[in-house]
Design an enzyme around this catalytic site. Sequence first.
Site, PDB file in Angstrom:
ATOM      1  N   SER A 101       0.852  -1.192   0.000  1.00 43.24           N
ATOM      2  CA  SER A 101       0.000   0.000   0.000  1.00 43.24           C
ATOM      3  C   SER A 101       0.887   1.240   0.000  1.00 43.24           C
ATOM      4  CB  SER A 101      -0.839  -0.016   1.288  1.00 43.24           C
ATOM      5  OG  SER A 101      -1.488   1.211   1.469  1.00 43.24           O
ATOM      6  N   TYR A 152      -2.468  -1.492  10.802  1.00 43.14           N
ATOM      7  CA  TYR A 152      -2.472  -1.717   9.350  1.00 43.14           C
ATOM      8  C   TYR A 152      -1.220  -1.090   8.725  1.00 43.14           C
ATOM      9  CZ  TYR A 152      -4.019  -1.492   4.467  1.00 43.14           C
ATOM     10  OH  TYR A 152      -4.118  -1.625   3.095  1.00 43.14           O
TER      11      TYR A 152
HETATM   12  N1  LIG Z   1      -8.736  -0.553  -0.974  1.00 35.64           N
HETATM   13  C1  LIG Z   1      -7.710   0.174  -0.646  1.00 35.64           C
HETATM   14  O1  LIG Z   1      -7.812   1.382  -0.436  1.00 35.64           O
HETATM   15  C2  LIG Z   1      -6.339  -0.464  -0.529  1.00 35.64           C
HETATM   16  C3  LIG Z   1      -5.215   0.370  -0.638  1.00 35.64           C
HETATM   17  C4  LIG Z   1      -3.967  -0.203  -0.536  1.00 35.64           C
HETATM   18  C5  LIG Z   1      -3.826  -1.550  -0.350  1.00 35.64           C
HETATM   19  N2  LIG Z   1      -4.928  -2.336  -0.249  1.00 35.64           N
HETATM   20  C6  LIG Z   1      -4.730  -3.773  -0.027  1.00 35.64           C
HETATM   21  O2  LIG Z   1      -5.331  -4.492  -1.075  1.00 35.64           O
HETATM   22  C7  LIG Z   1      -5.664  -5.796  -0.631  1.00 35.64           C
HETATM   23  C8  LIG Z   1      -7.101  -6.088  -1.029  1.00 35.64           C
HETATM   24  O3  LIG Z   1      -7.941  -5.174  -0.353  1.00 35.64           O
HETATM   25  P1  LIG Z   1      -9.322  -4.653  -0.947  1.00 35.64           P
HETATM   26  O4  LIG Z   1      -9.285  -3.177  -0.879  1.00 35.64           O
HETATM   27  O5  LIG Z   1      -9.606  -5.318  -2.220  1.00 35.64           O
HETATM   28  O6  LIG Z   1     -10.278  -5.121   0.240  1.00 35.64           O
HETATM   29  P2  LIG Z   1     -11.614  -5.989   0.292  1.00 35.64           P
HETATM   30  O7  LIG Z   1     -12.501  -5.678  -0.840  1.00 35.64           O
HETATM   31  O8  LIG Z   1     -12.092  -5.831   1.686  1.00 35.64           O
HETATM   32  O9  LIG Z   1     -11.087  -7.491   0.060  1.00 35.64           O
HETATM   33  C9  LIG Z   1     -10.331  -8.166   1.020  1.00 35.64           C
HETATM   34  C10 LIG Z   1     -10.343  -9.632   0.650  1.00 35.64           C
HETATM   35  O10 LIG Z   1      -9.480 -10.315   1.566  1.00 35.64           O
HETATM   36  C11 LIG Z   1     -10.212 -11.386   2.159  1.00 35.64           C
HETATM   37  N3  LIG Z   1      -9.639 -11.618   3.488  1.00 35.64           N
HETATM   38  C12 LIG Z   1      -9.559 -10.758   4.532  1.00 35.64           C
HETATM   39  N4  LIG Z   1      -8.965 -11.354   5.566  1.00 35.64           N
HETATM   40  C13 LIG Z   1      -8.657 -12.618   5.170  1.00 35.64           C
HETATM   41  C14 LIG Z   1      -8.049 -13.723   5.788  1.00 35.64           C
HETATM   42  N5  LIG Z   1      -7.634 -13.676   7.072  1.00 35.64           N
HETATM   43  N6  LIG Z   1      -7.868 -14.863   5.079  1.00 35.64           N
HETATM   44  C15 LIG Z   1      -8.292 -14.937   3.787  1.00 35.64           C
HETATM   45  N7  LIG Z   1      -8.898 -13.939   3.147  1.00 35.64           N
HETATM   46  C16 LIG Z   1      -9.086 -12.785   3.835  1.00 35.64           C
HETATM   47  C17 LIG Z   1     -11.682 -10.921   2.159  1.00 35.64           C
HETATM   48  O11 LIG Z   1     -12.607 -11.992   2.246  1.00 35.64           O
HETATM   49  P3  LIG Z   1     -13.166 -12.523   3.670  1.00 35.64           P
HETATM   50  O12 LIG Z   1     -13.443 -11.320   4.512  1.00 35.64           O
HETATM   51  O13 LIG Z   1     -14.370 -13.334   3.323  1.00 35.64           O
HETATM   52  O14 LIG Z   1     -12.076 -13.377   4.247  1.00 35.64           O
HETATM   53  C18 LIG Z   1     -11.727 -10.276   0.773  1.00 35.64           C
HETATM   54  O15 LIG Z   1     -11.854 -11.278  -0.215  1.00 35.64           O
HETATM   55  C19 LIG Z   1      -5.450  -5.794   0.880  1.00 35.64           C
HETATM   56  O16 LIG Z   1      -4.211  -6.391   1.183  1.00 35.64           O
HETATM   57  C20 LIG Z   1      -5.412  -4.323   1.219  1.00 35.64           C
HETATM   58  O17 LIG Z   1      -4.682  -4.068   2.377  1.00 35.64           O
HETATM   59  C21 LIG Z   1      -6.194  -1.838  -0.351  1.00 35.64           C
END
Ligand SMILES: NC(=O)c1ccc[n+]([C@@H]2O[C@H](COP(=O)([O-])OP(=O)(O)OC[C@H]3O[C@@H](n4cnc5c(N)ncnc54)[C@H](OP(=O)(O)O)[C@@H]3O)[C@@H](O)[C@H]2O)c1
Length: 259
Positions: free
Chosen positions: A139, A152
């Site tokens: 991130s 985080y």
């Molecule tokens: N969106 C942003 O602003 C942003 C910015 C920078 C980086 N990121 C990173 O991008 C990645 C994806 O995030 P996103 O924004 O797409 O979020 P999201 O839509 O909330 O998706 C998160 C995914 O991870 C799964 N997950 C969470 N905890 C888990 C666990 N312990 N074991 C297995 N699966 C798990 C969730 O499914 P379940 O809850 O069903 O397990 C979901 O499929 C993350 O690493 C996040 O930190 C996001």
Amino acid sequence: MNLDNNTILITGGTSGFGLELTKRFIALGNQVIITGRNQAKLDEVKKQIPQVHTIKNDVGNAASIIELYEKVTTQFPKLNFLINNAGEMRKMSLHDTSIGLDDINREIAINLSGPIRMVQQFLPHLKKQLNPAILNVSSGIAYVPSPYSPIYSASKAGLHFYTVSLRVQLQKTKIKVFELVAPAASTPLNDQFVNVDGFNPKLLATPEKIIDATIKGLKKDSYEIAPGFGRILRIMSRLAPKLILKEMSKVGANIYSQP
Ligand SMILES: NC(=O)c1ccc[n+]([C@@H]2O[C@H](COP(=O)([O-])OP(=O)(O)OC[C@H]3O[C@@H](n4cnc5c(N)ncnc54)[C@H](OP(=O)(O)O)[C@@H]3O)[C@@H](O)[C@H]2O)c1
């Protein structure tokens, strides 16, 4: 790297970046396996995209990662691309005494220990494959903390450093090590921030745009892919670290700033 004919494991593929990556990779002619903790969400994705393979799994737990390894390498022995995408982000006041010691570091277990353990477990298998690769989703917050999400931020800074070391240690192997330095995007991860003081939802990129840049970066072997605001945070952390920290600190300051 070649983006067709791969067998790809994406942790956390049921929403946001993981789901978008799944759609793209399937359209490009790859076999995709996704994980997540919630069976209903996995079933919903399977309904939308019948070609996807789903496995219920919690990446925050070492025993569960060993189970995942056994299942995936038995059913998909050609697995060659591991995407450590699963992640959680909580807003948190460190003054809150109701958060127990077992729970305070949850993001470390999922976002940092998760990818470290996944790589450790899958590395010997990946070394034997054609076109092997690892993509860790960090991130912009790996470079400048967001103080309202302190654990985080710590997890993503750790993941960034780990990924850099991993790339150096694997330089004599065929495994390509990528990092997506993602900016804030409109995924369920950010739903909890929409009404938080100082948070500007207009700054959220779409997951489609971020994954467009990711696909381009992977194709070009650009090992650190930093689209949009992710790149800006990285530059600002070097040019004006105090100024950018001050800006990031505005989110939720009315809640976490206490004497
Ligand atoms: N969106 C942003 O602003 C942003 C910015 C920078 C980086 N990121 C990173 O991008 C990645 C994806 O995030 P996103 O924004 O797409 O979020 P999201 O839509 O909330 O998706 C998160 C995914 O991870 C799964 N997950 C969470 N905890 C888990 C666990 N312990 N074991 C297995 N699966 C798990 C969730 O499914 P379940 O809850 O069903 O397990 C979901 O499929 C993350 O690493 C996040 O930190 C996001």
